[in-house]
Design a protein around this motif. Sequence first.
Motif, short mmCIF file in Angstrom:
data_model
loop_
_atom_site.label_atom_id
_atom_site.label_comp_id
_atom_site.label_asym_id
_atom_site.label_seq_id
_atom_site.Cartn_x
_atom_site.Cartn_y
_atom_site.Cartn_z
N VAL A 79 49.15 32.68 34.26
CA VAL A 79 47.95 32.72 33.70
C VAL A 79 48.46 34.09 33.60
O VAL A 79 48.76 35.35 33.85
CB VAL A 79 46.63 32.96 35.22
N GLU A 81 46.79 37.77 30.79
CA GLU A 81 45.36 38.01 30.38
C GLU A 81 45.54 38.47 29.17
O GLU A 81 46.82 39.30 28.52
CB GLU A 81 45.71 39.09 31.84
N SER A 107 42.14 27.41 27.89
CA SER A 107 41.54 28.67 28.70
C SER A 107 40.92 29.07 29.29
O SER A 107 40.61 27.53 29.59
CB SER A 107 40.61 29.24 27.11
N HIS A 111 36.54 35.59 32.47
CA HIS A 111 36.48 36.33 33.66
C HIS A 111 35.24 37.08 33.58
O HIS A 111 35.13 38.08 32.68
CB HIS A 111 37.23 37.09 33.51
N LYS A 115 37.98 39.87 30.40
CA LYS A 115 39.09 39.79 29.52
C LYS A 115 39.46 38.26 29.40
O LYS A 115 38.68 37.46 31.30
CB LYS A 115 39.84 40.70 30.71
N SER A 116 39.77 37.84 28.54
CA SER A 116 40.26 36.93 28.79
C SER A 116 41.37 36.13 29.27
O SER A 116 42.91 36.91 29.70
CB SER A 116 40.31 36.69 26.87
N LEU A 117 41.43 34.81 29.65
CA LEU A 117 42.79 34.19 30.29
C LEU A 117 42.88 33.22 29.80
O LEU A 117 42.11 32.14 29.42
CB LEU A 117 42.20 34.61 32.28
N LEU A 140 48.76 36.84 36.06
CA LEU A 140 48.35 36.98 37.35
C LEU A 140 48.78 36.03 37.93
O LEU A 140 49.09 34.42 37.81
CB LEU A 140 46.70 36.98 36.82
N ILE A 145 43.13 35.74 41.10
CA ILE A 145 42.26 35.26 40.65
C ILE A 145 40.95 34.26 41.63
O ILE A 145 40.33 33.34 41.40
CB ILE A 145 42.11 33.90 39.08
#
Length: 147
Positions: A79, A81, A107, A111, A115-117, A140, A145
């Motif tokens: 995962v 970020e 995707s 979040h 931020k996009s994960l 991550l 998470i």
Amino acid sequence: MQGRGTEPAKQFSVFTANRLGRLHDLISLFGSRNVHVLALTVLDTTDSAIIRLVVDDPDEARSLLREHGFAFTESNLLVVEVDAATELGRLMVALLEAELNVNYLYSFIPHSQGKSLLALSMEDNEMGEQVLRGHQFRVLRQSDISR
């Protein structure tokens, strides 16, 4: 055995009949025990579907899947970020330079911290993590998470 704080993110791949309401049933089941789906993708054929998902409580999700007779497998994911859509190209370049193949990616639901994960399945997740960290990407763990 690794401590929970160092465990990679867990993905569940749930195998089910491709029929109306099955995804709803699964999401509702998780919701009944306060398990939140953080990311998901669905691969379907005429007769069956594979629902790949990441949740905030893998232990409870595993119990629910077993208790309700869902066929599933578990696997580790990376995962990553990313701050902006423009970083996707930089991420792909880092993996290409290291000659690492991406099996698939999807995707996360947005979040809360903005931020996009991205969830990545790679031919070598450990090497992928090293490469991405070396290129200043934040990778991550499940504890990052989970609630």
